[in-house]
Design a protein around this motif. Structure first.
Motif, PDB file in Angstrom:
ATOM      1  N   SER A   3      -2.795   2.995   1.812  1.00  0.00           N
ATOM      2  CA  SER A   3      -2.327   2.722   3.167  1.00  0.00           C
ATOM      3  C   SER A   3      -0.885   2.230   3.129  1.00  0.00           C
ATOM      4  O   SER A   3      -0.359   1.862   2.077  1.00  0.00           O
ATOM      5  CB  SER A   3      -3.213   1.665   3.824  1.00  0.00           C
ATOM      6  OG  SER A   3      -3.007   0.410   3.207  1.00  0.00           O
ATOM      7  N   ALA A   4      -0.246   2.224   4.271  1.00  0.00           N
ATOM      8  CA  ALA A   4       1.134   1.744   4.370  1.00  0.00           C
ATOM      9  C   ALA A   4       1.208   0.271   3.947  1.00  0.00           C
ATOM     10  O   ALA A   4       2.172  -0.149   3.302  1.00  0.00           O
ATOM     11  CB  ALA A   4       1.654   1.914   5.791  1.00  0.00           C
ATOM     12  N   TYR A   5       0.175  -0.470   4.271  1.00  0.00           N
ATOM     13  CA  TYR A   5       0.122  -1.887   3.898  1.00  0.00           C
ATOM     14  C   TYR A   5       0.114  -2.037   2.380  1.00  0.00           C
ATOM     15  O   TYR A   5       0.847  -2.852   1.818  1.00  0.00           O
ATOM     16  CB  TYR A   5      -1.117  -2.548   4.516  1.00  0.00           C
ATOM     17  CG  TYR A   5      -1.348  -3.961   4.057  1.00  0.00           C
ATOM     18  CD1 TYR A   5      -0.585  -5.007   4.559  1.00  0.00           C
ATOM     19  CD2 TYR A   5      -2.315  -4.263   3.099  1.00  0.00           C
ATOM     20  CE1 TYR A   5      -0.781  -6.308   4.133  1.00  0.00           C
ATOM     21  CE2 TYR A   5      -2.515  -5.547   2.661  1.00  0.00           C
ATOM     22  CZ  TYR A   5      -1.758  -6.573   3.189  1.00  0.00           C
ATOM     23  OH  TYR A   5      -1.956  -7.854   2.748  1.00  0.00           O
ATOM     24  N   GLU A   6      -0.727  -1.272   1.710  1.00  0.00           N
ATOM     25  CA  GLU A   6      -0.816  -1.353   0.250  1.00  0.00           C
ATOM     26  C   GLU A   6       0.504  -0.964  -0.411  1.00  0.00           C
ATOM     27  O   GLU A   6       0.936  -1.596  -1.374  1.00  0.00           O
ATOM     28  CB  GLU A   6      -1.944  -0.455  -0.264  1.00  0.00           C
ATOM     29  CG  GLU A   6      -3.318  -0.958   0.096  1.00  0.00           C
ATOM     30  CD  GLU A   6      -4.419   0.035  -0.217  1.00  0.00           C
ATOM     31  OE1 GLU A   6      -5.492  -0.420  -0.666  1.00  0.00           O
ATOM     32  OE2 GLU A   6      -4.203   1.251  -0.030  1.00  0.00           O
ATOM     33  N   LEU A   7       1.150   0.075   0.104  1.00  0.00           N
ATOM     34  CA  LEU A   7       2.444   0.490  -0.437  1.00  0.00           C
ATOM     35  C   LEU A   7       3.500  -0.601  -0.240  1.00  0.00           C
ATOM     36  O   LEU A   7       4.301  -0.890  -1.137  1.00  0.00           O
ATOM     37  CB  LEU A   7       2.901   1.795   0.211  1.00  0.00           C
ATOM     38  CG  LEU A   7       2.055   3.026  -0.135  1.00  0.00           C
ATOM     39  CD1 LEU A   7       2.450   4.203   0.740  1.00  0.00           C
ATOM     40  CD2 LEU A   7       2.185   3.364  -1.600  1.00  0.00           C
ATOM     41  N   ALA A   8       3.496  -1.219   0.947  1.00  0.00           N
ATOM     42  CA  ALA A   8       4.450  -2.286   1.223  1.00  0.00           C
ATOM     43  C   ALA A   8       4.207  -3.482   0.310  1.00  0.00           C
ATOM     44  O   ALA A   8       5.153  -4.089  -0.196  1.00  0.00           O
ATOM     45  CB  ALA A   8       4.360  -2.709   2.693  1.00  0.00           C
ATOM     46  N   MET A   9       2.953  -3.803   0.073  1.00  0.00           N
ATOM     47  CA  MET A   9       2.630  -4.931  -0.806  1.00  0.00           C
ATOM     48  C   MET A   9       3.059  -4.638  -2.244  1.00  0.00           C
ATOM     49  O   MET A   9       3.536  -5.529  -2.953  1.00  0.00           O
ATOM     50  CB  MET A   9       1.133  -5.258  -0.749  1.00  0.00           C
ATOM     51  CG  MET A   9       0.692  -5.833   0.588  1.00  0.00           C
ATOM     52  SD  MET A   9       1.618  -7.290   1.107  1.00  0.00           S
ATOM     53  CE  MET A   9       1.118  -8.458  -0.117  1.00  0.00           C
ATOM     54  N   ARG A  11       5.610  -2.721  -3.161  1.00  0.00           N
ATOM     55  CA  ARG A  11       7.083  -2.860  -3.190  1.00  0.00           C
ATOM     56  C   ARG A  11       7.483  -4.330  -3.186  1.00  0.00           C
ATOM     57  O   ARG A  11       8.385  -4.740  -3.908  1.00  0.00           O
ATOM     58  CB  ARG A  11       7.709  -2.143  -1.996  1.00  0.00           C
ATOM     59  CG  ARG A  11       7.754  -0.637  -2.150  1.00  0.00           C
ATOM     60  CD  ARG A  11       8.655   0.002  -1.111  1.00  0.00           C
ATOM     61  NE  ARG A  11       8.260  -0.295   0.253  1.00  0.00           N
ATOM     62  CZ  ARG A  11       7.449   0.453   1.003  1.00  0.00           C
ATOM     63  NH1 ARG A  11       6.930   1.547   0.510  1.00  0.00           N
ATOM     64  NH2 ARG A  11       7.177   0.103   2.231  1.00  0.00           N
ATOM     65  N   LEU A  12       6.807  -5.110  -2.389  1.00  0.00           N
ATOM     66  CA  LEU A  12       7.102  -6.538  -2.325  1.00  0.00           C
ATOM     67  C   LEU A  12       6.837  -7.213  -3.666  1.00  0.00           C
ATOM     68  O   LEU A  12       7.632  -8.024  -4.134  1.00  0.00           O
ATOM     69  CB  LEU A  12       6.276  -7.214  -1.228  1.00  0.00           C
ATOM     70  CG  LEU A  12       6.458  -8.710  -1.052  1.00  0.00           C
ATOM     71  CD1 LEU A  12       7.896  -9.018  -0.649  1.00  0.00           C
ATOM     72  CD2 LEU A  12       5.513  -9.248  -0.009  1.00  0.00           C
ATOM     73  N   GLU A  13       5.742  -6.845  -4.308  1.00  0.00           N
ATOM     74  CA  GLU A  13       5.385  -7.428  -5.608  1.00  0.00           C
ATOM     75  C   GLU A  13       6.427  -7.073  -6.667  1.00  0.00           C
ATOM     76  O   GLU A  13       6.744  -7.878  -7.540  1.00  0.00           O
ATOM     77  CB  GLU A  13       3.997  -6.952  -6.036  1.00  0.00           C
ATOM     78  CG  GLU A  13       3.471  -7.602  -7.283  1.00  0.00           C
ATOM     79  CD  GLU A  13       3.217  -9.090  -7.150  1.00  0.00           C
ATOM     80  OE1 GLU A  13       3.349  -9.793  -8.174  1.00  0.00           O
ATOM     81  OE2 GLU A  13       2.888  -9.567  -6.055  1.00  0.00           O
ATOM     82  N   LYS A  14       6.989  -5.887  -6.577  1.00  0.00           N
ATOM     83  CA  LYS A  14       8.028  -5.478  -7.529  1.00  0.00           C
ATOM     84  C   LYS A  14       9.311  -6.278  -7.307  1.00  0.00           C
ATOM     85  O   LYS A  14      10.002  -6.639  -8.260  1.00  0.00           O
ATOM     86  CB  LYS A  14       8.321  -3.983  -7.397  1.00  0.00           C
ATOM     87  CG  LYS A  14       7.228  -3.110  -7.956  1.00  0.00           C
ATOM     88  CD  LYS A  14       7.558  -1.643  -7.774  1.00  0.00           C
ATOM     89  CE  LYS A  14       6.398  -0.770  -8.229  1.00  0.00           C
ATOM     90  NZ  LYS A  14       6.657   0.657  -7.952  1.00  0.00           N
ATOM     91  N   GLN A  15       9.645  -6.548  -6.051  1.00  0.00           N
ATOM     92  CA  GLN A  15      10.873  -7.271  -5.727  1.00  0.00           C
ATOM     93  C   GLN A  15      10.755  -8.756  -6.040  1.00  0.00           C
ATOM     94  O   GLN A  15      11.693  -9.366  -6.537  1.00  0.00           O
ATOM     95  CB  GLN A  15      11.227  -7.096  -4.248  1.00  0.00           C
ATOM     96  CG  GLN A  15      11.652  -5.697  -3.901  1.00  0.00           C
ATOM     97  CD  GLN A  15      11.871  -5.519  -2.410  1.00  0.00           C
ATOM     98  OE1 GLN A  15      11.660  -6.444  -1.631  1.00  0.00           O
ATOM     99  NE2 GLN A  15      12.264  -4.332  -2.023  1.00  0.00           N
ATOM    100  N   ALA A  16       9.633  -9.338  -5.717  1.00  0.00           N
ATOM    101  CA  ALA A  16       9.430 -10.774  -5.911  1.00  0.00           C
ATOM    102  C   ALA A  16       8.016 -10.994  -6.439  1.00  0.00           C
ATOM    103  O   ALA A  16       7.084 -11.206  -5.659  1.00  0.00           O
ATOM    104  CB  ALA A  16       9.636 -11.531  -4.610  1.00  0.00           C
ATOM    105  N   PRO A  17       7.841 -10.949  -7.745  1.00  0.00           N
ATOM    106  CA  PRO A  17       6.493 -11.108  -8.310  1.00  0.00           C
ATOM    107  C   PRO A  17       5.871 -12.458  -7.941  1.00  0.00           C
ATOM    108  O   PRO A  17       6.561 -13.464  -7.806  1.00  0.00           O
ATOM    109  CB  PRO A  17       6.727 -11.036  -9.817  1.00  0.00           C
ATOM    110  CG  PRO A  17       8.090 -10.487  -9.991  1.00  0.00           C
ATOM    111  CD  PRO A  17       8.851 -10.768  -8.739  1.00  0.00           C
TER     112      PRO A  17
END
Length: 92
Positions: A3-9, A11-17
């Motif tokens: 889902s779009a939510y999972e993809l966004a999460m 990306r967020l995890e990659k930027q700020a673990p």
């Protein structure tokens, strides 16, 4: 398919673990929380008692002053608590 939510999460995890806390850090944060909850409760009890006395004596200015002091003290204690918890999170 994600889902779009999972993809966004992701990306967020990659930027700020997400930081993983150690058991020692968790214990220290719990101790800080406990200490500050007690300090806040103590301040509330004391100042609310003073406010009740001022109300009974009909001192409107004193009541207003004590309410401002209570608000300031609670805010200050909450900020101090958060600062100490953040410091504990950063220590390894």
């Amino acid at each position: 398919m994600k889902s779009a939510y999972e993809l966004a999460m992701e990306r967020l995890e990659k930027q700020a673990p997400t930081a993983v806390l150690t058991a020692k850090q968790k214990a220290e944060i719990a101790e800080i929380d406990s200490t500050y909850k007690a300090k806040i409760a103590e301040k509330e009890v004391f100042l609310k008692d003073q406010i009740k006395k001022a109300v009974a004596a009909g001192q409107a200015d004193e009541v207003q002053s004590l309410e401002k002091q209570l608000s300031f003290e609670l805010k200050r204690l909450a900020e101090d608590c958060e600062a100490k918890k953040e410091k504990a999170r950063l220590m390894k």
